[in-house]
Design a protein around this motif. Structure first.
Motif, mmCIF file in Angstrom:
data_model
loop_
_atom_site.group_PDB
_atom_site.id
_atom_site.type_symbol
_atom_site.label_atom_id
_atom_site.label_comp_id
_atom_site.label_asym_id
_atom_site.label_seq_id
_atom_site.Cartn_x
_atom_site.Cartn_y
_atom_site.Cartn_z
ATOM 1 N N UNK A 17 0.823 -1.207 0.000
ATOM 2 C CA UNK A 17 0.000 0.000 0.000
ATOM 3 C C UNK A 17 0.853 1.253 0.000
ATOM 4 N N UNK A 18 1.964 1.207 0.698
ATOM 5 C CA UNK A 18 2.752 2.412 0.889
ATOM 6 C C UNK A 18 3.637 2.723 -0.307
ATOM 7 N N UNK A 19 4.047 1.697 -1.030
ATOM 8 C CA UNK A 19 5.130 1.915 -1.975
ATOM 9 C C UNK A 19 4.824 1.602 -3.422
ATOM 10 N N UNK A 20 3.737 0.893 -3.661
ATOM 11 C CA UNK A 20 3.569 0.451 -5.040
ATOM 12 C C UNK A 20 2.458 1.212 -5.725
ATOM 13 N N UNK A 21 2.620 1.422 -7.011
ATOM 14 C CA UNK A 21 1.600 2.122 -7.800
ATOM 15 C C UNK A 21 0.527 1.126 -8.183
#
Lengths: 254, 617, 234
Positions: free
Chosen positions: C163-167
Motif C-alpha cells: 500500500x505504501x510503496x507500489x503504484x
C-alpha cells in the motif's frame, strides 16, 4: 446593591446586549444541541432574548436574587453573593454536583455539557467591570436604554415613576423581581405577563433558602437528641433485661 | 453450571460493559454520553445511585439498632450481612457519584470548604463519616481470619456500641437530609411529593426500606447459595415493617390532607397515576401481605412484600429526585444506555464484593460452600483451548477475568464514537434552495426562510461576470455549484473532498498515484493539491478565499458571506438597513410563502440565529 | 466497500485493540497473582531480584546468550523483533491516524528507514519459518501455531508495504488495505492468548522460573498445580 432594570416596552430586539456579552467573555457561537433549551441561554449564551408575539423582546439573564437559592445550596461555596449584588461563580471551588441548577427557580445556571471538564456558566453581571466602577457590558451596549444599570433602590424608584407616569401601560403595575423569592437584582417592567421566566408561575415572596433553613437548624439537636435517646434506650432496656434475668433465676432463657 | 457461577459471570459481564460506558463518559463528557440536560441536571444517577442507594443501605443502622440498642439478640445472625450491605452500599453511592459529578476529582471539597447552610454539604459529611463508621463496624469480621490483628479486633469490638450509636445518629441525619435536598424546589416538585416534612418522610421510609432490604437480601442469598431461609426471623422483621409502613402511611396522608393536596391523587394526571402506583407498592399491598400472619411466614409472601417495598421506595426516591419535576420543567428525560449501564455496573461490582465477603469471611454463622473450592482440588481442564486451567479457584479467576475483558472490549466496540465526537451537535442536512430568479433558502426546513433575489443580485453585481463572487468554489465541470453541495449540514463542518468518489469506478476512478506519490505513505499530508488537477475549482475573483476543503456549516457560511458583503455595501451606498436581520429574514415574506404549507408551524422561531449589528442612524 | 472499511477501521479496531490491551493486562495480573500464591508455599521466601533482572535484560538481547550455540538463529530472531516492534508504533501513517482521532502524536521513523525495516522483518519472518521447517530439533518441539505465527506476522507488513510503496489501482489498494487491517486485528486478538503474550510476560516468566528453584524437591506438583500448569510440559 447594584441592579439592572429591563423595560420590555422599550426593547427593540436588536440583540446588542447579547452580542456585547458574547464579546466581553469571548464566548464562541452556539449550536442547537440536545441539552439546550429554546430560551437561547446556554453555557455559551449568558443572556438571550426571548421573542414573544407582537414584537415583545424579553431579555433573559441571571436574576441575581438577594437571597439566592443557588448560593445557599452549593455544598462547596463555589457560588457567592457579592455585596455589590452579582452572584458570582468560582471554577476552582466547584465539584460539578449541579445542585444550583436544580435549585434555581428561573433555571438560569447552565452547564458546559460538551466539555470533558465542565463548569457552571451564567451571567455574573460583569462583576469585574462593576468593581472598576463601570456598568455591565449589556446595559452599556443598549441603544434604547431599555436595560439600565444602577443602585437597586434608585432603579425601583425609577420604575415606580414610570408606572405612575404611564397608568395602565404596565402589566398589573408590577415591578417583576421586586418581591419574588425575596427580591432580585434584575428587575423587569413589562406590558405582558412575565411569569414564564420562572418554572412555577406563582413564585412565593419568601426567599427559597428559608425552606431548607428549618431543616438545617434541626440538624444539631436531632443529632444530639438521637445520640442521647439511643444511649438512654440502651441503658433502660439493659436494666430491664437484667431485672428479668434476676426475677427468673434459672431455666427460662427465652 | 452452578447458579452462583452463572450469577457471578453475569455480574462480571455487566461490570465490564459498565466500564466501557465509564470510559466513554470520561473521554467525551457528560453531555453526549448521558441524557442529562439543562432542564434535567439531575437524572438517574442521582435518583437511583445516590438518593435510592443511601436509602437501600438503611438496613445497616436499622438492624444494628435492633440488636445493640433494643437488645433483640435473636436478630444477631443478620447483623453482619446487614452492616456489610450498608458498607458496600455506601461505597457504591460514592463511586456512583464520581460518575455524576462534573469534576469528580474535587469530591473532597466539602471537607475543607464548609457551607453549613447547604443540605448537600451535610449529606456529604454524613456519608463520609458513616462510611468510615461502617468500615469500623464491619472490619472485625475480616480481621477474624488472621490472628495477627487480634488486638485491633478486640479494640474495635470493645467500642462497638459507640460505633453503633454514632452510626444511628449519622444515619438519622443524612437519611432525612436527602429529603431536605429537595425542600428548596417547591416551584418544581409536584405537590403530591413536595412537603415541608420531606426529611421526616424520607427517614421513616428509610427504616421501612432498611427492614425490607435486609429481608430481600437474606432471601436472595439463601436462594443463591441454596441455604435454608431464615423465615421465622424475617417474619419478625416483616411484623416490624408493618408498623413502620403504617406510620409512614399515616404521616403521608395526614400531610397530604393538611396541605390540601389530596385532590391531586384523583386528578387523573401522570403524577396521580404515579402516586397511586407508588402508594400501592410501598403502602397498600405490603401492608396487606405482611399483616396476614400466614403470608408473612411464607417464603412467597416475604419475597413479594420485600420486593415491592424495595422497588416502591426506590420509585419514590426517583420520583422526588426528578421524575415528578418534569411537568414543571417540561423535560423529556429518559436515562441513556450509558447511565443505566454505569449504574448497573456499580451495583454489580458491589454485589460481587458482597459475594466475595460472604465466601471468604464469617459474615454468616457458616460460610457457604464455595463452589470454586471443591473438596477434591482437581485442576480443571478446558476442552476449548486444550489446556489445564488449574485449581477450580484459579480456573474461576481465569474465566471471570476473560468474561470481564471481553465485555469491556465489546462495549467499546458498540459505542458510537463518531456521534460522540460531534459533541451533541445534531445532524441537520441542508436541503437545496428552490426557485429560479428568486430562491427560497430554507436549509433546515424550519420555515424560517429567506427569499433570495438571485436575479437581482446578479444584475446589481454586474451580470454573468459576477457569479464567481459568491460561487467561490465549484464542482469540476460546473460554473455555479449550489451552496448546499459543500455546506451540507446546517451547523457542522463537512469535508468537501470526497475520497471515496475519487477512487470509485463509478466516480473519478483515479489510481492512488494520481494524487499520492507512489513511494510515499498515502494520506492527506502527502497528497497533491486539488487545484493541481481541478484548475477551475476556485475561480479567480472569488470573494471568499478557500483555505482548506472543510466547509463550515450552512448557517455560518451564509451569514459569513452575505452579511460581510452587505456591511460593505451599506457603508458604500449609505443604506444602513442592509446588514440587518430583517433585510433577509423577512417575516412577512416568510409567512406569505409558508401560509399555504406551514399553517401549523406558524410563529416558530429559530433561536440560533446570531443577529448582525445594526448601523447607528 | 467504504462502509466495510469504516467498520474494520472503527468498531472492529476498537474491539480487537481493547482485547489486546486488556487481555495483556489480565494475563500480567493473573501471572503475578499466581506467583504470589506460589511464593506463599515455598520455604525460602527470598526472591533474587538481581538475578531476575539480569536474566530478563539478558534475554532481551538473545544474541549475547545464544551466540555460541545458535548464532544465526539468535541474530535473525533479534533482527526480526526490531522491525516488528518499531514499524507499527513509529510509522508516519499510523501516527497520523492516531493524531487525527485522539489528537496526540510522537516522533516518527523516516519513511525510508521504515521501508527497510519492513523488508528486513518480512525476510527474517520467512527465514524463521523456514528454519523451523527444516530443523529437525525445532520441528520436534513445534506446535501448529508456531508455524503460523511468522507467516501471520508478515502479512500486515507485506500488505502495508504494498500500500505504501507500489503504484496500484484504487480498487486493489482498498482490498489490500482491508487485508492489512484485518490481519493486524487478527494478530491483536491472538496476542494475549498465545505465546506472543511474551511481549509483556518477559519479566514475569523469569519470576516464575526463578520461583521454581525455590521449592523443596518434592513440592514440584504443588507449583504446577498452583500455577495451573499441572501435567503440562514445563
Amino acid at each position: 446593591m447594584k441592579a439592572i432594570l429591563t423595560d420590555i416596552t422599550k426593547c427593540i430586539g436588536c440583540f446588542k446586549c447579547v452580542k456585547a456579552c458574547k464579546e466581553t467573555y469571548d464566548l464562541p457561537g452556539d449550536y442547537p444541541r440536545r441539552w439546550t433549551q429554546n430560551d437561547g441561554l446556554s453555557a455559551l449564551n449568558w443572556t438571550s432574548i426571548v421573542i414573544k408575539p407582537d414584537d415583545h423582546f424579553i431579555r433573559k439573564q441571571c436574576r441575581h436574587c438577594i437571597e439566592p437559592a443557588c448560593v445557599s445550596v452549593c455544598p462547596v461555596g463555589a457560588l457567592k453573593k457579592t455585596k455589590e449584588g452579582p452572584v458570582i461563580y468560582d471554577n476552582d471551588k466547584c465539584m460539578g454536583c449541579r445542585y444550583c441548577m436544580m435549585a434555581c427557580p428561573y433555571g438560569i445556571p447552565r452547564y458546559d455539557w460538551d466539555q470533558r471538564i465542565p463548569y457552571i456558566r451564567k451571567c455574573i453581571m460583569c462583576y469585574d467591570r462593576i468593581k472598576n466602577g463601570q456598568q455591565p457590558a449589556c446595559t452599556a451596549a443598549c441603544p434604547e436604554e431599555a436595560t439600565i444599570f444602577g443602585e437597586r433602590d434608585e432603579l425601583i424608584a425609577i420604575a415606580r415613576q414610570r408606572i405612575l407616569d404611564n397608568p395602565g401601560k404596565y402589566y398589573q403595575d408590577k415591578i417583576w423581581g421586586e418581591h419574588e423569592v425575596g427580591g432580585t437584582c434584575v428587575l423587569y417592567l413589562s406590558d405582558i405577563d412575565l411569569s414564564f421566566l420562572s418554572y412555577d408561575r406563582k413564585l412565593d415572596n419568601e426567599p427559597l433558602p428559608h425552606t431548607t433553613e428549618a431543616a438545617m437548624k434541626a440538624v444539631p439537636p436531632v443529632f444530639a437528641g438521637m445520640g442521647a435517646a439511643m444511649i438512654g434506650l440502651h441503658w433502660v432496656i439493659g436494666r430491664r433485661m437484667k431485672r428479668e434475668q434476676e426475677n427468673k433465676p434459672k431455666g427460662g432463657s427465652e | 453450571m452452578d447458579r452462583v457461577k452463572i450469577f457471578k459471570l453475569i455480574l462480571w459481564i455487566v461490570t465490564g460493559l459498565g466500564l466501557s460506558a465509564a470510559i466513554a463518559r470520561f473521554a467525551f463528557g457528560l453531555g453526549v454520553t448521558t441524557n442529562l440536560s439543562d432542564t434535567t441536571p439531575w437524572g438517574f444517577w442521582i435518583g437511583f445511585d445516590v438518593v435510592s442507594g443511601v436509602a437501600l443501605a438503611a438496613g445497616g443502622f436499622v438492624i444494628t439498632a435492633t440488636v445493640y440498642i433494643m437488645r433483640k439478640e435473636e436478630f444477631h445472625p443478620i447483623v453482619k450481612p446487614a452492616v456489610l450491605t450498608a458498607f458496600l452500599g455506601y461505597i457504591a453511592v460514592i463511586v456512583g457519584l464520581l460518575f455524576d459529578l462534573g469534576l469528580p476529582w474535587n469530591i473532597w471539597h466539602p471537607v475543607v470548604q464548609w457551607q453549613h447552610h447547604s443540605a448537600l454539604f451535610e449529606v456529604a459529611w454524613c456519608v463520609m463519616l458513616y462510611t468510615t463508621v461502617l468500615a469500623l463496624e464491619f472490619s472485625p469480621v475480616p480481621l477474624e481470619e488472621t490472628s495477627r490483628y487480634a488486638k485491633i479486633r478486640s479494640f474495635l469490638m470493645r467500642y462497638r456500641l459507640v460505633f453503633v450509636i454514632l452510626g444511628i445518629m449519622l444515619s438519622t441525619l443524612h437519611q432525612s437530609s436527602l429529603g431536605s435536598l429537595f425542600l428548596i424546589m417547591p416551584f418544581k416538585l409536584h405537590p403530591l411529593w413536595y412537603t415541608p416534612i420531606l426529611p421526616i418522610m424520607f427517614f421513616i421510609s428509610a427504616i421501612a426500606l432498611g427492614l425490607m432490604m435486609v429481608t430481600f437480601e437474606s432471601l436472595f442469598t439463601s436462594w443463591l447459595y441454596r441455604r435454608k431461609a431464615e423465615t421465622p426471623l424475617l417474619a419478625k422483621l416483616g411484623k416490624a415493617a408493618v408498623w413502620v409502613i403504617a406510620i409512614y402511611a399515616l404521616v403521608r396522608f395526614i400531610d397530604l390532607g393538611a396541605r390540601g393536596a389530596l385532590g391531586y391523587i384523583f386528578a387523573g394526571s401522570f403524577e396521580s397515576i404515579m402516586f397511586i402506583v407508588e402508594a400501592s407498592m410501598v403502602i397498600i399491598i405490603p401492608l396487606i401481605l405482611l399483616s396476614i400472619p400466614r403470608t408473612r411466614h411464607s417464603l412467597k409472601g416475604l419475597w413479594a412484600a420485600s420486593l415491592l417495598v424495595v422497588l416502591g421506595i426506590v420509585f419514590n426516591r426517583i420520583n422526588v429526585a426528578g421524575l415528578m419535576m418534569t411537568s414543571a420543567t417540561g423535560s423529556h428525560y429518559v436515562p441513556s444506555l450509558s447511565e443505566i449501564l454505569i449504574s448497573a455496573s456499580v451495583v454489580s461490582a458491589a454485589v460481587l464484593a458482597f459475594l466475595f465477603a460472604v465466601e471468604h469471611f464469617k459474615v454468616w454463622e457458616r460460610k457457604p460452600i464455595d463452589p470454586e473450592a471443591k473438596v477434591e482440588k482437581l485442576p480443571e481442564f478446558d476442552r476449548a483451548s486444550n489446556t489445564w486451567l488449574g485449581r477450580p479457584e484459579v480456573a474461576a479467576r481465569i474465566k471471570y477475568s476473560l468474561a470481564f475483558v471481553l465485555a469491556v472490549a465489546v462495549g467499546l466496540m458498540f459505542w458510537p464514537f463518531d456521534r460522540l465526537e460531534s459533541r451533541g451537535i445534531q445532524d441537520t442536512p441542508v436541503v437545496k434552495a428552490r426557485g429560479g430568479e428568486k430562491l427560497i433558502i430554507n436549509g433546515n426546513r424550519n420555515f424560517d426562510l429567506v427569499l433570495f433575489k438571485h436575479k437581482m443580485h446578479e444584475d446589481t453585481l454586474g451580470g454573468k461576470e459576477s457569479c464567481v463572487k459568491c460561487h467561490h468554489m465549484n464542482i469540476p465541470g460546473d460554473k455555479e455549484s449550489g451552496c448546499w453541495q459543500c455546506h451540507a449540514d446546517m451547523n457542522k463542518y463537512t469535508d468537501a473532498f470526497r475520497h471515496d468518489w475519487h477512487a470509485s469506478p463509478s466516480g473519478g476512478n483515479l489510481g492512488c498515484v494520481k494524487c499520492h506519490e507512489p513511494d510515499q505513505p498515502k494520506m492527506a499530508l502527502t497528497a497533491s493539491e486539488c487545484n493541481e488537477c481541478h484548475k477551475d475549482l476556485i475561480p479567480p475573483g472569488a470573494a471568499i478565499k478557500v483555505e482548506d476543503y472543510t466547509a463550515p456549516g450552512y448557517v455560518d457560511a451564509m451569514h459569513g458571506s452575505c452579511v460581510e458583503c452587505h456591511k460593505e455595501k451599506a457603508a458604500a451606498l449609505d443604506k444602513p438597513k442592509l446588514p440587518q436581520c430583517t433585510t433577509c429574514h423577512d417575516q412577512e415574506v416568510s409567512d406569505s410563502i409558508n401560509q399555504a404549507i406551514a399553517a401549523k408551524h406558524e410563529g416558530r422561531k429559530s433561536p440560533w440565529v446570531t443577529m448582525p449589528e445594526i448601523e447607528e442612524n | 466497500m467504504q462502509p466495510l472499511m469504516d467498520f474494520v477501521a472503527g468498531p472492529l479496531f476498537r474491539l480487537t485493540f481493547a482485547i489486546m490491551l486488556l487481555g495483556l493486562l489480565r494475563i500480567v495480573v493473573l501471572t503475578v497473582w499466581g506467583v504470589i500464591q506460589a511464593r506463599r508455599q515455598t520455604d525460602d521466601k527470598v526472591m533474587p531480584w538481581k538475578l531476575i533482572t539480569e536474566n530478563t535484560l539478558g534475554w532481551l538481547v538473545p544474541v549475547l546468550r545464544l551466540w555460541k550455540t545458535r548464532p544465526i538463529y539468535s541474530v535473525v530472531s533479534f533482527v526480526f523483533h526490531i522491525g516488528l516492534i518499531l514499524v507499527p508504533i513509529f510509522l508516519i501513517g499510523h501516527i497520523q491516524l492516531i493524531r487525527e482521532s485522539i489528537g496526540i502524536g510522537w516522533p516518527v521513523l523516516s519513511d525510508n528507514l521504515a521501508d527497510i525495516l519492513t523488508i528486513v522483518t518480512m525476510v527474517t519472518a520467512v527465514a524463521l519459518f523456514l528454519g523451523r521447517l527444516f530443523s529437525k530439533e525445532a520441528r520436534f518441539i513445534s506446535r501448529p501455531q508456531d508455524y503460523v505465527w511468522p507467516v501471520l506476522l508478515a502479512i500486515p507488513f507485506a500488505t502495508g508495504y504494498v500500500c505504501n510503496n507500489m503504484a496500484i489501482g484504487a480498487g486493489v489498494y482498498q482490498w489490500t488495505m482491508l487485508f492489512h487491517m484485518l490481519s493486524a486485528e487478527l494478530i491483536f486478538v491472538f496476542i494475549p492468548f498465545t505465546k506472543i503474550a511474551h511481549c509483556v510476560l518477559v519479566p514475569f516468566s523469569q519470576m516464575v522460573s526463578t520461583l521454581g528453584w525455590k521449592f523443596p524437591p518434592r513440592s514440584g506438583e504443588g507449583v504446577a498445580e498452583t500455577l495451573g500448569k499441572k501435567e503440562m510440559p514445563v
